[in-house]
Design an enzyme around this catalytic site. Structure first.
Site, PDB file in Angstrom:
ATOM      1  CB  SER A 112     -14.798  72.549  17.297  1.00 59.98           C
ATOM      2  OG  SER A 112     -15.638  72.567  17.306  1.00 59.98           O
ATOM      3  CE  LYS A 113     -19.539  74.177  14.682  1.00 62.81           C
ATOM      4  NZ  LYS A 113     -18.792  75.349  15.889  1.00 62.81           N
ATOM      5  CG  HIS A 114     -18.161  67.332   9.891  1.00 63.48           C
ATOM      6  ND1 HIS A 114     -19.360  68.531  11.322  1.00 63.48           N
ATOM      7  CD2 HIS A 114     -18.410  66.019  10.335  1.00 63.48           C
ATOM      8  CE1 HIS A 114     -19.668  67.591  11.264  1.00 63.48           C
ATOM      9  NE2 HIS A 114     -19.465  66.167  11.154  1.00 63.48           N
TER      10      HIS A 114
END
Length: 394
Positions: free
Chosen positions: A176-178
């Site tokens: 889900s991270k950048h």
């Protein structure tokens, strides 16, 4: 825009073509570490299997152990606190700033004791905490600083990147991270001795590894007299496939983060001229990288209204939204087990961190990882419509 592009696929296929040959099985790890270190003006970057392992390694490199205390935000995912427990130390929870939602310097100073060994800050939702005042406390009380930046990539504070302030800075490549490689983590450090300890702890305590050397050589292990382990540690190393994918993401970091900023701007427009929700405050000296777009529902009855607003949002076609995690000390493992352990002096109830208690019940986290801006525009319009309808039904 594609979440995973041709560049990442090219690097991953090249890593597969190398067939994990021993002589080639750190090519992309080395390239990734060099790229991230350069991006954040760090002396060392050390790849890990995930962004929780990085925190465990940082704590152990700093010598955190039994009898020590480490200050953490109550308002964040419990993976920030769990490594402290694994070190045999005690997590001590500090309150949040009511406007920025970040761990506050005031909250930290209230819970510092002679046993405090380190502070772990979290750049919650993509925004930096108040590093300037927090670092004053670190110097005053001789406390180490670990930045947990799992939710912040290319965010800024006083013109510097989040990740340039602590003794260690941790990043995550979870899905889900950048930036993502499915899983993975990165630990930054500028101190030679700490970086050596971190590398060894993440590599089973191998004698032949160091901050600059991520693997032992064939010549080392072909000697029957070779002593492999000079200390104890875990196998927290990043895989070559993770590193290959992450390298492509790092090289695309500006465009991937910019997309989230564009989505946040659409939500900014949607919440103008209303008093139903309040946005996370962004101080003038900060640049938010918007892992999520976080709002607080303005209500005195969150137990009812949070669900009412969510249901209305979904009825209007909204994707739904995330709640904030339970405060760490309210999670069953902390509340029912850790609360009763020796050395725990905080009472895990609503008086522990009142600002965090208030915020957690009211938080609305809208996702920003829309890779098609037209979808994001639709969600922004749905948010605007939901706010109007919610006002009419209050």
């Amino acid at each position: 825009m594609k979440r995973i592009g041709d560049l990442e696929k090219k690097y991953v296929m090249d890593a597969l073509y190398n067939a994990f040959a021993t002589s080639l099985n750190s090519v992309y790890n080395n390239k990734l570490e060099a790229a991230v270190a350069k991006q954040f003006n760090a002396k060392y970057a050390i790849g890990h299997c995930n962004g929780t392992a990085t925190l465990h390694v940082a704590l152990c490199a700093l010598g955190v152990g039994s009898g020590d205390e480490v200050i953490v935000p109550a308002l964040t995912m419990s993976s920030t606190s769990i490594p402290i427990v694994l070190c045999g130390a005690v997590p001590v929870f500090a309150d949040s700033d009511i406007d920025t939602f970040e761990i506050s310097a005031e909250g930290i100073e209230k819970v510092i004791t002679p046993k405090t060994k380190a502070i772990i800050t979290v750049s919650l939702y993509g925004l930096a905490p108040d590093y300037e005042n927090i670092m004053v406390l670190c110097e005053k009380y001789n406390i180490a600083l670990i930045e947990d930046n799992a939710e912040c990539y290319l965010g800024k504070y006083n013109g510097k990147y989040v990740g340039e302030f602590g003794d260690f800075a941790s990043f995550s490549f979870q899905a889900s991270k950048h930036l993502t490689s499915g899983e993975g983590g990165m630990l930054l450090c500028n101190d030679d001795d700490l970086a050596d300890k971190a590398r060894r702890f993440s590599c089973l305590g191998y004698a032949g590894v160091s901050a600059k050397q991520g693997k032992i050589t064939r010549n080392d292990i072909q000697d029957p007299a070779y002593s492999r382990h000079i200390s104890f540690g875990y196998n927290y190393r990043m895989s070559e496939l993770q590193a290959a994918c992450a390298l492509g993401q790092v090289e695309r970091a500006q465009e991937l983060v910019e997309q989230r900023l564009n989505v946040a701007a659409l939500f900014d427009e949607a919440i103008k001229d209303q008093n139903v929700v309040k946005k996370q405050y962004e101080p003038a000296n900060c640049k938010n990288s918007y892992w999520t777009y976080c709002l607080v529902l303005q209500t005195e009855n969150p137990e009812k209204d949070w669900y009412r607003f969510r249901d209305l949002f979904q009825k209007n076609g909204g994707d739904g939204y995330y709640a904030a995690w339970k405060l760490s000390y309210n999670e069953p493992a902390f509340h029912n087990i850790l609360q009763n352990q020796p050395g725990v002096w905080q009472k895990y109830d609503e008086t522990c961190c009142p600002n965090a208690e208030y915020l957690q019940k009211r938080m609305i986290q809208l996702k920003t990882n829309y890779w098609n801006l037209e979808e994001a525009k639709q969600q922004a319009e749905i948010l605007k419509k939901t706010i109007k309808e919610y006002q009419l039904t209050k």
